[in-house]
Design an enzyme around this catalytic site. Structure first.
Site, PDB file in Angstrom:
ATOM      1  N   HIS A  79       0.856  -1.179   0.000  1.00 39.06           N
ATOM      2  CA  HIS A  79       0.000   0.000   0.000  1.00 39.06           C
ATOM      3  C   HIS A  79       0.897   1.234   0.000  1.00 39.06           C
ATOM      4  O   HIS A  79       2.053   1.170   0.420  1.00 39.06           O
ATOM      5  CB  HIS A  79      -0.891  -0.005   1.242  1.00 39.06           C
ATOM      6  CG  HIS A  79      -1.940  -1.064   1.209  1.00 39.06           C
ATOM      7  ND1 HIS A  79      -3.041  -1.026   2.027  1.00 39.06           N
ATOM      8  CD2 HIS A  79      -2.060  -2.201   0.465  1.00 39.06           C
ATOM      9  CE1 HIS A  79      -3.816  -2.078   1.787  1.00 39.06           C
ATOM     10  NE2 HIS A  79      -3.229  -2.815   0.847  1.00 39.06           N
ATOM     11  N   GLU A  81       1.152   3.840   1.855  1.00 42.92           N
ATOM     12  CA  GLU A  81       1.741   4.199   3.149  1.00 42.92           C
ATOM     13  C   GLU A  81       2.889   3.259   3.499  1.00 42.92           C
ATOM     14  O   GLU A  81       3.931   3.695   4.003  1.00 42.92           O
ATOM     15  CB  GLU A  81       0.690   4.132   4.268  1.00 42.92           C
ATOM     16  CG  GLU A  81      -0.490   5.047   4.065  1.00 42.92           C
ATOM     17  CD  GLU A  81      -1.688   4.332   3.443  1.00 42.92           C
ATOM     18  OE1 GLU A  81      -1.508   3.563   2.465  1.00 42.92           O
ATOM     19  OE2 GLU A  81      -2.810   4.553   3.928  1.00 42.92           O
ATOM     20  N   CYS A 114      -5.904   1.750   5.970  1.00 42.24           N
ATOM     21  CA  CYS A 114      -6.626   0.494   6.142  1.00 42.24           C
ATOM     22  C   CYS A 114      -6.136  -0.129   7.452  1.00 42.24           C
ATOM     23  O   CYS A 114      -5.256   0.412   8.117  1.00 42.24           O
ATOM     24  CB  CYS A 114      -6.341  -0.436   4.962  1.00 42.24           C
ATOM     25  SG  CYS A 114      -4.645  -1.077   4.948  1.00 42.24           S
ATOM     26  N   CYS A 117      -2.212  -0.820   7.386  1.00 41.27           N
ATOM     27  CA  CYS A 117      -1.388   0.391   7.487  1.00 41.27           C
ATOM     28  C   CYS A 117      -1.528   1.045   8.855  1.00 41.27           C
ATOM     29  O   CYS A 117      -0.541   1.542   9.405  1.00 41.27           O
ATOM     30  CB  CYS A 117      -1.750   1.358   6.372  1.00 41.27           C
ATOM     31  SG  CYS A 117      -1.362   0.713   4.716  1.00 41.27           S
TER      32      CYS A 117
END
Length: 187
Positions: A79, A81, A114, A117
């Site tokens: 992801h 991040e 999410c 993360c």
């Protein structure tokens, strides 16, 4: 059995963008504009989902960018991040960006985190987290954000991480909607 390796390689368009030093971006809005532009370019270039992130130092200098590379590199961990935090840690040569609380780093993300993360943010050593689109905005177009405690911000603030939400939320939502409208993969 030969074990695979994992290499996080940013898309060519992003590597080209980072070929030149960027001026400091001292404010949350300017930093968010950068993260949203990464998300938009990631969609337009066809290299991933509609998410962008970046780690900045206390003076607003970019430490590392991140874009969603889940589909591009076939790895659910990647992801935006996670990519930004991992690259910042590699660049600085330490797993704790704050170096034991002595230094200040901000993670800026085009959307709220999410569940994965959110779990990684405290361990990264960032001391501030800034996000644009809300969890509901991301879920509305079909993404599975996992199960998070409500309110998710309390866990970060209890650990000394400042949280700022809704920074340029409308612009971040536009990127999400453009991705959904284009038929981008929802995972």
């Amino acid at each position: 059995m030969e074990l695979p390796t994992l290499e996080i390689r940013l898309p060519d368009w992003l590597e080209a963008r980072m070929a030149h030093d960027l001026p400091p971006m001292p404010g949350a809005r300017e930093q968010m504009r950068f993260a949203i532009a990464l998300a938009r370019d990631n969609v337009n270039q066809g290299t991933g989902g509609p998410f962008g992130a970046a780690v900045f130092d206390a003076q607003g200098r970019l430490v590392a960018p991140g874009v969603n590379l889940v589909l591009h590199l076939n790895c659910a961990l990647l992801h935006a991040e996670m990519v930004a935090m991992a690259l910042a840690q590699r660049r600085l040569g330490r797993h704790d960006l704050s170096d034991g609380g002595r230094l200040q780093y901000t993670l800026v993300s085009s959307a709220e985190p999410c569940a994965m993360c959110l779990g990684a943010i405290p361990w990264s050593g960032v001391t501030r987290f800034v996000c644009g689109a809300r969890d509901g905005d991301v879920r509305r177009i079909g993404f599975d954000e996992g199960t998070k405690p409500r309110p998710w911000t309390h866990g970060l603030t209890r650990r000394g991480i400042q949280v700022e939400r809704d920074v340029l939320r409308d612009s971040a939502q536009e990127v999400l909607q453009a991705y959904a409208d284009s038929g981008g993969a929802i995972y």
